[in-house]
Scaffold this motif. Structure first.
Motif, PDB file in Angstrom:
ATOM      1  N   ALA A 163      42.855  38.155  47.127  1.00  0.00           N
ATOM      2  CA  ALA A 163      42.253  39.080  46.161  1.00  0.00           C
ATOM      3  C   ALA A 163      43.330  39.924  45.476  1.00  0.00           C
ATOM      4  O   ALA A 163      43.317  40.083  44.248  1.00  0.00           O
ATOM      5  N   GLU A 197      44.383  39.721  41.548  1.00  0.00           N
ATOM      6  CA  GLU A 197      44.308  40.946  40.751  1.00  0.00           C
ATOM      7  C   GLU A 197      45.601  41.136  39.961  1.00  0.00           C
ATOM      8  O   GLU A 197      45.583  41.425  38.751  1.00  0.00           O
ATOM      9  N   GLU A 239      39.512  30.659  49.697  1.00  0.00           N
ATOM     10  CA  GLU A 239      40.437  31.426  48.861  1.00  0.00           C
ATOM     11  C   GLU A 239      40.426  30.904  47.426  1.00  0.00           C
ATOM     12  O   GLU A 239      40.485  31.686  46.467  1.00  0.00           O
ATOM     13  N   LEU A 273      37.341  32.267  45.677  1.00  0.00           N
ATOM     14  CA  LEU A 273      37.468  33.682  45.329  1.00  0.00           C
ATOM     15  C   LEU A 273      38.381  33.849  44.118  1.00  0.00           C
ATOM     16  O   LEU A 273      38.089  34.644  43.211  1.00  0.00           O
ATOM     17  N   MET A 329      37.159  35.514  40.617  1.00  0.00           N
ATOM     18  CA  MET A 329      37.835  36.659  40.003  1.00  0.00           C
ATOM     19  C   MET A 329      38.284  36.344  38.577  1.00  0.00           C
ATOM     20  O   MET A 329      38.230  37.210  37.692  1.00  0.00           O
TER      21      MET A 329
END
Length: 299
Positions: A204, A208, A250, A253, A257
């Motif tokens: 994450a 980001e 993963e 995710l 995102m």
């Protein structure tokens, strides 16, 4: 993202050292990519395949740039096709084929989106050149080519160079980088999140930061998703598997995102090799991930 998705197949194996990756577009289609995306409420137009010559009909002229004229020709054709799709306002998904196809993919997108960031999901750096390559396979060179480093014929696909600013390029999932590639990555200021950073920071945080870097001063992000970025337990059907990759969860995710960022404008899926696969597992994983990229969720 535009609601209309255009799928373009590139059955290319000339940039790779192992045969079979040319069947990748067929395997991904067989995994129902069109039907899965349509379930998300999007219109899907399958544009068919770019014509690619077979290795048996061609001769290698330069062992350090294998099949250079053929790869360049396919890249020009792909750039024109992708450029037309982007001009229409559609979201292109390009199905490889080996990773050399990204030379044409990115050339096509940047015809209309001049300031493009890239997130390069890959176990490898793809930053080799004619001078550094240990194999002569062009699928190890596309990222260098897109930032304007390497053979002029490849660098100038689409009639302009460079396609990308290194400060807006992020490699994610790297775990096998040649020593001279490592120096080129550092020299050009490309951000590289290896599996060490993913393990330490978490996917994450890495995503980001990757989204922030790739979108800083750009008008969109291109996702180049090499399926060897995912651990071989979920993606065994790739030409250059490396243990210890991004997990299935993963990967999801990361794609979720990217969807939430609303900055992704194009995508290519590369290095699916059905000959090396188990019951089309790698192609099915590719479809699962691209659906997360396009907004599929549990709730």
């Amino acid at each position: 993202m535009d609601k209309t998705v255009s799928i373009i197949g590139v059955p290319m194996d000339l940039g790779q050292g192992r045969r079979g990756v040319d069947m990748g577009p067929y395997a991904i289609r067989y995994a129902n990519i069109k039907e899965r995306i349509e379930r998300l409420g999007r219109t899907v137009k399958d544009q068919g395949n770019i014509n690619v010559p077979t290795a048996e009909t061609e001769t290698i002229e330069n062992q350090k740039l294998k099949y250079l004229p053929e790869v360049a020709r396919v890249s020009e054709d792909l750039a024109a096709k992708v450029g037309d799709v982007v001009r229409q306002g559609h979201f292109p998904i390009i199905l490889g084929g080996d990773h050399s196809i990204s030379i044409g993919s990115i050339a096509g997108v940047t015809q209309h989106i001049k300031k493009l960031g890239v997130i390069w999901f890959d176990a490898h750096g793809d930053m080799n050149t004619e001078e550094t390559t240990p194999s002569g396979n062009i699928h190890g060179m596309p990222l260098a080519t897109c930032i304007g480093v390497g053979n002029e014929q490849l660098v100038n696909i689409g009639g302009f160079a460079p396609k990308l600013r290194p400060q807006n390029v992020v490699i994610v999932g790297a775990r096998s980088i040649d020593p001279e590639e490592r120096e080129l990555i550092k020299q050009h200021g490309i951000t590289c999140y290896t599996m060490h950073e993913i393990d330490k920071l978490g996917i994450a945080k890495v995503m980001e930061e990757a989204i922030r870097i790739a979108s800083d001063g750009t008008d969109g992000i291109h996702l180049s998703l090499d399926l060897d970025s995912i651990d071989p337990d979920m993606c065994p059907g790739v030409g250059t598997p490396v243990l210890g990759g991004v997990t299935y969860r993963e990967g999801h995710l990361a794609m979720e995102m990217l969807f939430q960022s609303d900055k992704v404008v194009s995508c290519d899926l590369v290095e699916v090799n059905p000959i090396l696969d188990e019951h089309n597992k790698t192609a099915r994983t590719a479809v699962d991930l691209v659906c997360s990229l396009l907004g599929e969720s549990v709730m």
